[in-house]
Design a protein around this motif. Structure first.
Motif, PDB file in Angstrom:
ATOM      1  N   PRO A  28       0.742  -1.445  -0.012  1.00  0.00           N
ATOM      2  CA  PRO A  28       0.143  -0.006  -0.092  1.00  0.00           C
ATOM      3  C   PRO A  28       0.906   1.283   0.036  1.00  0.00           C
ATOM      4  O   PRO A  28       0.642   1.977   0.905  1.00  0.00           O
ATOM      5  CB  PRO A  28      -0.707  -0.008   1.216  1.00  0.00           C
ATOM      6  CG  PRO A  28       0.013  -0.712   2.125  1.00  0.00           C
ATOM      7  CD  PRO A  28       0.825  -1.834   1.300  1.00  0.00           C
ATOM      8  N   VAL A  29       1.602   1.386  -1.057  1.00  0.00           N
ATOM      9  CA  VAL A  29       2.560   2.522  -1.283  1.00  0.00           C
ATOM     10  C   VAL A  29       1.832   3.881  -1.033  1.00  0.00           C
ATOM     11  O   VAL A  29       2.603   4.801   0.098  1.00  0.00           O
ATOM     12  CB  VAL A  29       3.232   2.623  -2.503  1.00  0.00           C
ATOM     13  CG1 VAL A  29       4.234   3.632  -2.872  1.00  0.00           C
ATOM     14  CG2 VAL A  29       4.123   1.065  -2.736  1.00  0.00           C
ATOM     15  N   GLN A  30       0.805   4.330  -1.631  1.00  0.00           N
ATOM     16  CA  GLN A  30       0.398   5.540  -1.445  1.00  0.00           C
ATOM     17  C   GLN A  30      -0.121   5.663   0.069  1.00  0.00           C
ATOM     18  O   GLN A  30      -0.266   6.763   0.640  1.00  0.00           O
ATOM     19  CB  GLN A  30      -1.046   5.783  -2.449  1.00  0.00           C
ATOM     20  CG  GLN A  30      -0.486   5.730  -3.615  1.00  0.00           C
ATOM     21  CD  GLN A  30       0.610   6.716  -4.172  1.00  0.00           C
ATOM     22  OE1 GLN A  30       0.682   7.812  -3.560  1.00  0.00           O
ATOM     23  NE2 GLN A  30       1.696   6.365  -4.826  1.00  0.00           N
ATOM     24  N   SER A  31      -0.911   4.727   0.562  1.00  0.00           N
ATOM     25  CA  SER A  31      -1.271   4.870   1.934  1.00  0.00           C
ATOM     26  C   SER A  31      -0.152   5.038   2.864  1.00  0.00           C
ATOM     27  O   SER A  31       0.011   5.964   3.851  1.00  0.00           O
ATOM     28  CB  SER A  31      -2.005   3.544   2.356  1.00  0.00           C
ATOM     29  OG  SER A  31      -2.482   3.402   3.583  1.00  0.00           O
ATOM     30  N   VAL A  32       1.116   4.285   2.752  1.00  0.00           N
ATOM     31  CA  VAL A  32       2.288   4.458   3.574  1.00  0.00           C
ATOM     32  C   VAL A  32       2.629   5.956   3.403  1.00  0.00           C
ATOM     33  O   VAL A  32       3.186   6.531   4.440  1.00  0.00           O
ATOM     34  CB  VAL A  32       3.251   3.375   3.103  1.00  0.00           C
ATOM     35  CG1 VAL A  32       4.632   3.866   3.926  1.00  0.00           C
ATOM     36  CG2 VAL A  32       2.944   2.067   3.271  1.00  0.00           C
ATOM     37  N   LEU A  33       2.853   6.534   2.225  1.00  0.00           N
ATOM     38  CA  LEU A  33       3.296   7.829   1.960  1.00  0.00           C
ATOM     39  C   LEU A  33       2.446   8.743   2.540  1.00  0.00           C
ATOM     40  O   LEU A  33       3.000   9.671   3.348  1.00  0.00           O
ATOM     41  CB  LEU A  33       3.286   8.113   0.460  1.00  0.00           C
ATOM     42  CG  LEU A  33       4.558   7.552  -0.523  1.00  0.00           C
ATOM     43  CD1 LEU A  33       4.244   7.941  -1.946  1.00  0.00           C
ATOM     44  CD2 LEU A  33       5.861   8.200   0.146  1.00  0.00           C
ATOM     45  N   GLY A  83       0.550   8.419   5.188  1.00  0.00           N
ATOM     46  CA  GLY A  83       0.873   8.019   6.780  1.00  0.00           C
ATOM     47  C   GLY A  83       1.968   8.707   6.919  1.00  0.00           C
ATOM     48  O   GLY A  83       2.356   9.371   8.091  1.00  0.00           O
ATOM     49  N   GLY A  84       3.039   8.527   6.360  1.00  0.00           N
ATOM     50  CA  GLY A  84       4.400   9.158   6.666  1.00  0.00           C
ATOM     51  C   GLY A  84       4.391  10.554   6.564  1.00  0.00           C
ATOM     52  O   GLY A  84       5.064  11.086   7.556  1.00  0.00           O
ATOM     53  N   ARG A  85       3.833  11.150   5.663  1.00  0.00           N
ATOM     54  CA  ARG A  85       3.679  12.555   5.686  1.00  0.00           C
ATOM     55  C   ARG A  85       2.822  13.065   6.821  1.00  0.00           C
ATOM     56  O   ARG A  85       3.300  13.998   7.447  1.00  0.00           O
ATOM     57  CB  ARG A  85       2.905  13.038   4.411  1.00  0.00           C
ATOM     58  CG  ARG A  85       3.719  12.870   3.103  1.00  0.00           C
ATOM     59  CD  ARG A  85       3.219  13.206   1.756  1.00  0.00           C
ATOM     60  NE  ARG A  85       4.245  13.030   0.998  1.00  0.00           N
ATOM     61  CZ  ARG A  85       3.616  12.491  -0.278  1.00  0.00           C
ATOM     62  NH1 ARG A  85       2.427  12.213  -0.524  1.00  0.00           N
ATOM     63  NH2 ARG A  85       4.616  12.130  -1.044  1.00  0.00           N
ATOM     64  N   ARG A  86       1.745  12.332   7.345  1.00  0.00           N
ATOM     65  CA  ARG A  86       1.031  12.974   8.516  1.00  0.00           C
ATOM     66  C   ARG A  86       2.036  12.662   9.560  1.00  0.00           C
ATOM     67  O   ARG A  86       1.898  13.477  10.494  1.00  0.00           O
ATOM     68  CB  ARG A  86      -0.066  11.787   8.580  1.00  0.00           C
ATOM     69  CG  ARG A  86      -1.490  12.390   8.128  1.00  0.00           C
ATOM     70  CD  ARG A  86      -2.885  11.780   8.712  1.00  0.00           C
ATOM     71  NE  ARG A  86      -2.426  10.431   8.634  1.00  0.00           N
ATOM     72  CZ  ARG A  86      -3.078   9.526   7.498  1.00  0.00           C
ATOM     73  NH1 ARG A  86      -3.399  10.203   6.562  1.00  0.00           N
ATOM     74  NH2 ARG A  86      -3.006   8.212   7.443  1.00  0.00           N
ATOM     75  N   ARG A  87       2.680  11.733   9.614  1.00  0.00           N
ATOM     76  CA  ARG A  87       3.567  11.542  10.973  1.00  0.00           C
ATOM     77  C   ARG A  87       4.719  12.671  10.920  1.00  0.00           C
ATOM     78  O   ARG A  87       4.831  13.018  11.856  1.00  0.00           O
ATOM     79  CB  ARG A  87       4.449  10.036  10.748  1.00  0.00           C
ATOM     80  CG  ARG A  87       3.655   8.924  11.442  1.00  0.00           C
ATOM     81  CD  ARG A  87       4.346   7.819  11.325  1.00  0.00           C
ATOM     82  NE  ARG A  87       3.352   6.762  11.461  1.00  0.00           N
ATOM     83  CZ  ARG A  87       3.435   5.926  12.652  1.00  0.00           C
ATOM     84  NH1 ARG A  87       4.170   6.419  13.397  1.00  0.00           N
ATOM     85  NH2 ARG A  87       2.573   5.001  12.674  1.00  0.00           N
ATOM     86  N   LYS A  88       4.950  12.901   9.792  1.00  0.00           N
ATOM     87  CA  LYS A  88       6.144  14.110   9.603  1.00  0.00           C
ATOM     88  C   LYS A  88       5.468  15.347  10.310  1.00  0.00           C
ATOM     89  O   LYS A  88       6.061  16.081  11.115  1.00  0.00           O
ATOM     90  CB  LYS A  88       6.657  14.219   8.203  1.00  0.00           C
ATOM     91  CG  LYS A  88       8.193  14.365   8.061  1.00  0.00           C
ATOM     92  CD  LYS A  88       8.501  14.632   6.542  1.00  0.00           C
ATOM     93  CE  LYS A  88       9.919  14.386   6.573  1.00  0.00           C
ATOM     94  NZ  LYS A  88      10.291  14.308   5.165  1.00  0.00           N
ATOM     95  N   ASP A 121       5.958  22.879  -1.405  1.00  0.00           N
ATOM     96  CA  ASP A 121       6.194  22.343   0.119  1.00  0.00           C
ATOM     97  C   ASP A 121       5.877  23.185   1.157  1.00  0.00           C
ATOM     98  O   ASP A 121       5.971  24.379   1.410  1.00  0.00           O
ATOM     99  CB  ASP A 121       7.445  21.750   0.235  1.00  0.00           C
ATOM    100  CG  ASP A 121       7.999  20.698  -0.822  1.00  0.00           C
ATOM    101  OD1 ASP A 121       6.824  20.160  -1.425  1.00  0.00           O
ATOM    102  OD2 ASP A 121       9.016  20.241  -0.991  1.00  0.00           O
ATOM    103  N   ASP A 167      12.879   6.331  15.510  1.00  0.00           N
ATOM    104  CA  ASP A 167      11.419   6.300  15.608  1.00  0.00           C
ATOM    105  C   ASP A 167      11.185   6.912  16.941  1.00  0.00           C
ATOM    106  O   ASP A 167      10.133   6.923  17.394  1.00  0.00           O
ATOM    107  CB  ASP A 167      10.848   4.994  15.238  1.00  0.00           C
ATOM    108  CG  ASP A 167      11.069   3.754  16.163  1.00  0.00           C
ATOM    109  OD1 ASP A 167      12.369   3.860  16.369  1.00  0.00           O
ATOM    110  OD2 ASP A 167      10.684   3.003  16.779  1.00  0.00           O
TER     111      ASP A 167
END
Lengths: 179, 274
Positions: free
Chosen positions: B34-39, B41-46, B202, B156
């Protein structure tokens, strides 16, 4: 999006696609359940994304990611988040009706092993999975778990001993693998 | 059982365990990653990492009290940091010239709220080059009730406080709200080797309560955009919006901006425009 950032994202996407199957299998053994495994891997990869520049530049990026996943797994236990450790009745892993066919026998083995793994404390389960599924050395396992080699030896030995003591699994092991 | 039998049995058990594990691992259904989902989520985490730092900072702000307001300004800068910028333009070498022990301050937003003037300032502490400089920088920050956002060894584990050496080569910043008649409040902070690595449209943005209590809606928006961004539009939940011009901050390649919503609404989104 800037070019550099775009390139980094592309690199990260390739990493995700390449590592997904292996990470998912490991997570499945750690959690014992498909959705929990997917959730664990996805949240780990999201953390990887945050630190991607650092991880991509690291010599052992896989080891780094593995450690992040083990940390995430351990954290879930510490926080007592909902996790399904044992295969559920409707998961298809433990058939209710015994059968003598090879496929069902295999399912029995898997079910017995997953159920047995689920009964291990998290650290023992991690040690067993990393040592005997990921095939890591004791040193690598210690790095992944963030503990000493001695602790790995102890956890793995206790884990294996408990697995052997579980009747269903002991029987499977005694009679050897059925392929 | 003889020793060698026991050993063989032991080996067999471990091999069997490995095979059983491999077999059990095959049970999992390997779908498409689930590449897009991971991306996403990653951006949200950032973005959340910022917010986490913010939350931690709010606690620190209590100990900071009003002491930040009386900090001496390096290079005679009086708020926008330009005077200090001139002093750092010619490859500074000493820690003082690099503002390792006293930060550069740049005002990034101001206004009036409930009849009282407010301003948001960013303090930038230069990157220490040695452990001694880093240790002295931590001490200088501590005098102001501040602690840097040193990241732990594990990627992390964010927001942990490690040793001063982790500051070497990294610039630290603190975003501070000064509101007349109220104690100063540190809104967010960060420590980074390459602060402000943004391009195009950005954006990194955090929304938080303006007032001291946590009951206030997240009306205050603080963010950074690429140095080329001409304007930023903050959109509020009631459908209205505010346009601001982001400001250059010495020590950052990015520009910073601040928006404040009126009392009855709060942050919905922000974007680069123009």
């Amino acid at each position: 999006m800037g070019e550099r950032k775009k390139a980094r994202d592309m690199e990260f996407q390739s990493f995700v696609v390449g590592r997904w199957p292996r990470l998912l299998r490991t997570a499945f053994l750690l959690t014992g359940e498909q959705h929990a495994a997917e959730d664990l891997v996805q949240s780990t990869l999201e953390q990887v994304y945050v630190a991607w520049r650092k991880i991509a530049a690291a010599d052992e990026s896989d080891a780094y990611v593995r450690r992040m996943m083990i940390n995430a797994h351990a954290r879930r236990h510490r926080r007592r988040l909902k996790e399904f450790l044992a295969p559920r009745d409707d998961s298809g892993l433990v058939p209710e009706v015994a059968d003598t066919g090879d496929r069902i026998s295999q399912a029995d083995d898997r079910g017995a092993l997953l159920a047995a793994l689920a009964q291990l404390p998290p650290r023992q389960r991690e040690a067993v999975v990393l040592r005997y599924w990921e095939d890591l050395t004791e040193t690598q396992t210690a790095e992944a778990m963030g503990c000493s080699v001695g602790a790995v030896k102890s956890n793995a030995a206790k884990g294996i001993a408990k697995l052997r003591a579980i009747p269903g699994l002991a029987e499977t092991v005694t009679h050897g693998r059925r392929l | 059982m003889r020793g060698e039998d026991r050993e063989r049995n032991h080996e067999m058990t471990q091999t069997d365990i490995s095979l059983l594990l491999a077999d059990a691992a095959d049970e999992v259904e390997i779908g498409t990653a689930p590449v897009q989902s991971v991306l996403r989520g990653g951006r949200r985490r950032k973005a959340r990492r910022w917010a986490v730092a913010t939350a931690t900072t709010l606690v620190l702000a209590v100990s900071a009290g009003g002491t930040l307001a009386v900090t001496g300004l390096p290079g005679g800068a009086t708020g926008n940091g330009h005077a200090a910028a001139a002093s750092t333009a010619s490859a500074p070498t000493t820690p003082d010239e690099r503002h390792v022990y006293t930060p550069l301050r740049t005002q990034i937003g101001a206004g009036t709220e409930l009849g009282q003037r407010w301003k948001v300032t960013i303090e930038v502490w230069g990157a220490p080059r040695t452990k001694a400089e880093a240790t002295r920088q931590v001490a200088a920050m501590a005098l102001l009730g501040l602690r840097p956002a040193i990241y732990g060894k594990d990627a992390d584990r964010v927001g942990t406080y490690g040793n001063a050496s982790e500051l070497i080569g990294k610039t630290s910043h603190f975003v501070v709200r000064d509101w007349q008649g109220h104690p100063e409040k540190v809104l967010m902070f960060g420590t980074d080797a390459s602060p402000g690595d943004l391009t195009g449209t950005d954006m990194e943005v955090a929304s938080l309560p303006f007032a001291d209590g946590q009951k206030d809606l997240p009306r205050l928006v603080v963010g950074q955009v690429a140095g080329t961004a001409p304007k930023v539009e903050c959109t509020w939940h009631d459908g209205t919006s505010t346009v601001v011009v982001p400001r250059t901050v010495t020590g950052f390649r990015t520009k910073w901006f601040v928006c404040l919503a009126s009392e009855n609404t709060y942050y919905k989104s922000a974007k680069v425009i123009g």
